[in-house]
Design a protein around this motif. Sequence first.
Motif, mmCIF file in Angstrom:
data_model
loop_
_atom_site.group_PDB
_atom_site.id
_atom_site.type_symbol
_atom_site.label_atom_id
_atom_site.label_comp_id
_atom_site.label_asym_id
_atom_site.label_seq_id
_atom_site.Cartn_x
_atom_site.Cartn_y
_atom_site.Cartn_z
ATOM 1 N N UNK A 91 0.830 -1.207 0.000
ATOM 2 C CA UNK A 91 0.000 0.000 0.000
ATOM 3 C C UNK A 91 0.869 1.265 0.000
ATOM 4 N N UNK A 92 2.189 1.101 -0.025
ATOM 5 C CA UNK A 92 3.094 2.253 -0.181
ATOM 6 C C UNK A 92 3.333 2.526 -1.654
ATOM 7 N N UNK A 144 -10.986 -5.081 -1.561
ATOM 8 C CA UNK A 144 -10.361 -6.374 -1.228
ATOM 9 C C UNK A 144 -9.373 -6.222 -0.083
ATOM 10 N N UNK A 145 -8.430 -5.276 -0.232
ATOM 11 C CA UNK A 145 -7.443 -5.091 0.837
ATOM 12 C C UNK A 145 -7.842 -3.971 1.796
ATOM 13 N N UNK A 146 -8.900 -3.230 1.450
ATOM 14 C CA UNK A 146 -9.304 -2.120 2.307
ATOM 15 C C UNK A 146 -8.429 -0.896 2.096
ATOM 16 N N UNK A 149 4.629 4.466 9.815
ATOM 17 C CA UNK A 149 5.311 3.253 10.323
ATOM 18 C C UNK A 149 6.811 3.331 10.046
ATOM 19 N N UNK A 184 3.556 -5.108 12.142
ATOM 20 C CA UNK A 184 4.411 -5.765 11.134
ATOM 21 C C UNK A 184 5.779 -5.102 11.038
ATOM 22 N N UNK A 215 -10.031 -16.122 4.855
ATOM 23 C CA UNK A 215 -9.225 -15.635 5.968
ATOM 24 C C UNK A 215 -8.780 -16.784 6.872
ATOM 25 N N UNK A 255 -3.088 -14.066 0.282
ATOM 26 C CA UNK A 255 -3.311 -13.513 -1.058
ATOM 27 C C UNK A 255 -2.023 -13.503 -1.872
ATOM 28 N N UNK A 270 5.789 -10.088 5.551
ATOM 29 C CA UNK A 270 4.669 -9.157 5.380
ATOM 30 C C UNK A 270 3.464 -9.872 4.773
ATOM 31 N N UNK A 329 -0.136 -10.817 3.380
ATOM 32 C CA UNK A 329 -1.259 -10.106 2.754
ATOM 33 C C UNK A 329 -2.464 -11.029 2.701
ATOM 34 N N UNK A 364 -7.214 -10.785 2.877
ATOM 35 C CA UNK A 364 -8.303 -9.810 2.720
ATOM 36 C C UNK A 364 -8.347 -8.780 3.846
ATOM 37 N N UNK A 365 -8.479 -7.527 3.450
ATOM 38 C CA UNK A 365 -8.503 -6.365 4.351
ATOM 39 C C UNK A 365 -7.153 -6.070 4.991
ATOM 40 N N UNK A 366 -6.096 -6.752 4.558
ATOM 41 C CA UNK A 366 -4.795 -6.526 5.166
ATOM 42 C C UNK A 366 -3.669 -6.439 4.141
ATOM 43 N N UNK A 367 -3.247 -5.218 3.869
ATOM 44 C CA UNK A 367 -2.074 -5.015 3.039
ATOM 45 C C UNK A 367 -1.324 -3.806 3.602
ATOM 46 N N UNK A 368 -0.987 -3.930 4.902
ATOM 47 C CA UNK A 368 -0.322 -2.805 5.564
ATOM 48 C C UNK A 368 1.091 -2.627 5.037
ATOM 49 N N UNK A 369 1.508 -1.434 4.910
ATOM 50 C CA UNK A 369 2.864 -1.037 4.516
ATOM 51 C C UNK A 369 3.112 -1.335 3.031
#
Lengths: 457, 457
Positions: free
Chosen positions: A172-173, A206-208, A410, B130, B244, B250, B448, B450, B452-457
């Motif tokens: 997401x960066x 999908x990933x929010x 972060x 993370x 999930x 993913x 890291x 990934x 559903x609803x999670x793709x931080x950073x």
Amino acid sequence: MPIHYYLNILHRYRTYSVIASVIKNANVGELTEIKGWVKNLRVYKEVVFADISDGSCAKKLQIVIPKHLKADNLTYGSSVHIIGKLSKSPRGQLELTAEDVNVLGQCVVLDGYPFNPRTTHPPEYIRQYLHLRSRTNYISAVLRIRHAVTKHIHDFFTSNSYLYIHTPVLTSNDCEGAGEVFKVIPDNKATIKAMRQQDKCDDDVYFGTKTFLTVSGQLHLEAMCRGLGNVYTLGPTFRAENSRSRLHLSEFYMLEAELAFCDCLEELQKFIEDLLKYVFIETRNSNEDDLYLLDKEKKPPLWLDKNFVTLSYDEARNILKKKGLNTSEDGINKEQELALVDHCNGVPVFIVRWPKEQKSFYMKESQVDNTKVEALDLLAPITGEIVGGSLREDDYNKLKSKLPSEALNWYLELRKFGNIPTAGFGLGLERLLQVLCNVPNIKDTLPFPRWPHNCDM
Amino acid sequence: MPIHYYLNILHRYRTYSVIASVIKNANVGELTEIKGWVKNLRVYKEVVFADISDGSCAKKLQIVIPKHLKADNLTYGSSVHIIGKLSKSPRGQLELTAEDVNVLGQCVVLDGYPFNPRTTHPPEYIRQYLHLRSRTNYISAVLRIRHAVTKHIHDFFTSNSYLYIHTPVLTSNDCEGAGEVFKVIPDNKATIKAMRQQDKCDDDVYFGTKTFLTVSGQLHLEAMCRGLGNVYTLGPTFRAENSRSRLHLSEFYMLEAELAFCDCLEELQKFIEDLLKYVFIETRNSNEDDLYLLDKEKKPPLWLDKNFVTLSYDEARNILKKKGLNTSEDGINKEQELALVDHCNGVPVFIVRWPKEQKSFYMKESQVDNTKVEALDLLAPITGEIVGGSLREDDYNKLKSKLPSEALNWYLELRKFGNIPTAGFGLGLERLLQVLCNVPNIKDTLPFPRWPHNCDM
């Protein structure tokens, strides 16, 4: 348990030998079984000579086929299973005298096979047949070298206590902030519908969050580096640029490393120079025949026993000015990069300490001149820029003032808890292969090149 | 040039030592310089004991800090540079008596540092951070094992003359036809506008075709295999599923191999079994401390010296029926997979020869029973299915009749010119790590995750 234990097991059920070992061991007199493809045929009255390759090495094994074996459907390109005895020809060449020849798959060139025997097809022609081009001498040699280079890179890093980190492709960066990124969304409308949320655009449900293909694993590596120490990654990286040059791809492999506790550009330079020399020397040892196939002159690059040159950005500009090449605000262009390498007699040259506004937010401000950052580009023959790197800004407040987006909080937070100085670099694997193998077009350094209007298969 | 030449060079400019080497070499009496993070502090009247980790191994180095050094801002989580002399404690433990302690970066837990000393945080909690979780014992151990497993896999394949192929992430194929794919488009509207074509939808203009993230490199490997022989790939793979579970991601890494000239399922099975046993044994040797940290009981899996079991699909169904578990038309579900492994006393089990309609178009029809294909699944404890593989249909006409799309004509054409029999498999790296490290949730096997609803950073 040592690996040869397993090799012994494997040999128990794989009865045939790969041609690389047959040639290496050269066990004259031994009954030998090989499988491969016909690369060349010379038909005489009493005997047929066939050159067979199985892809394991650049060299072909010459097969002597007595006429009585009647291998009539043996043609250029067909696949064969051959049993015979190894011997030395009168001229000392290793050859296999066939006792049994079995054609596994025929190849009728007239049915549309794009390659012809004893013909060197130009790379642009071969590139039209991505699914078949691993059968050509040129591409198979490059791909064997690519395998070896990858292995030597991993060996270098493992021996120096670096941990291989699989940084993510999905992110997401948008690290570089360049805007030339691909975005990613599920193709299945039913999936999107099932996950739909009132406050989100459909592309982001999908990933929010809006999700891209990575342009660099650096920021992720920096997070890992602050727990695991020295780390590196070697993986696919993406640019959605509309560029069709001989140096650009939409998908390419990038080697990136982060040096824990490194606070000086000279240490980073030394590391990069050692890495490149190690990979070049090891590959010249491991893949001599492949390199010879690509470049008959087989000259080692003249810089292999020389020290790389270092120029400050300002020095480089002055040199270019004297040559009548004026740099713009945007930095140094490709023509100028190659002119600088030329100026250094073809030896790779580090350009160090760049104007702040030309480089990324995460680069460390110079202590000597606050209009500059502690960044480097390494320029090489053929490709120009091959490595980019820097010390990372480790001052929490300076970094905060330059942070391009709150989404990167972060990354800022890495400086808050037990922070350390680090430095790192990125090196394009395909450009390295261009320099090493003397390949003019980057599209011929990887199995399936992707560039604008081209994503076949 | 041997690699230690370079190590010598590196040691010339990197003055400090990594803790893994300090512990391994245990040079008592030697002046030693280390850099790392404080993992534990025990403060006494005259002396402070600090446990330092630099991420290079599971073990910490104990530092003895005399009070007069006044390292007051030395707290849990801070980064330090320490010089001292190595000695053995009365109890025989290696320790470093500090002569100089320099705090590089402070860590104030009250400022929001999420981890506490002497606390084992649950994985779900750690997963919220993370960017910081490589600092935890659990995740750093898993990531060191991931590095080692990757290395052992590459060693196994290289020693067996397999070539590592970087199959593409971007593809115009949808190999499995499952529909659960991500599509890829440039994010920059100006790029799309500049490339716009009358007959193309905007999403497709960049590559001139609809483009997806790969779900498998198999078809590409098959193309390479018919020129280069034995090949494999280990790279990122994607599924746009709305799942999930503790077994799905993913983005995940898949090891895929294609065995040239392989025409028998037993040979494929033997290869997979040897690979898994090799990787397990080597990792137990290379990462003993990390495995111990994850699982104090450190039992080797009970199947390591046993032969894997083989059951036909029909046999497996009968076993399940006797247990009161009826299989549906869709195959064997997760509960049933684990019941089968249980039935085999926890030894991995190959299920072979599957009904044609449950498997992919490219799998070879069985010679004995044309309702079946020569396919296998390998089921393991913890994860159930860990490997899927098959012989590939090498009959041009049979393959043509089953080809799902004209876009795959290139794949069909591989059978037309010098065709060979091949077999191959795919193995999920993260699931392998779950089995090897006994990690319940797949999200803790990679840096890291990934989903559903999670793709931080």
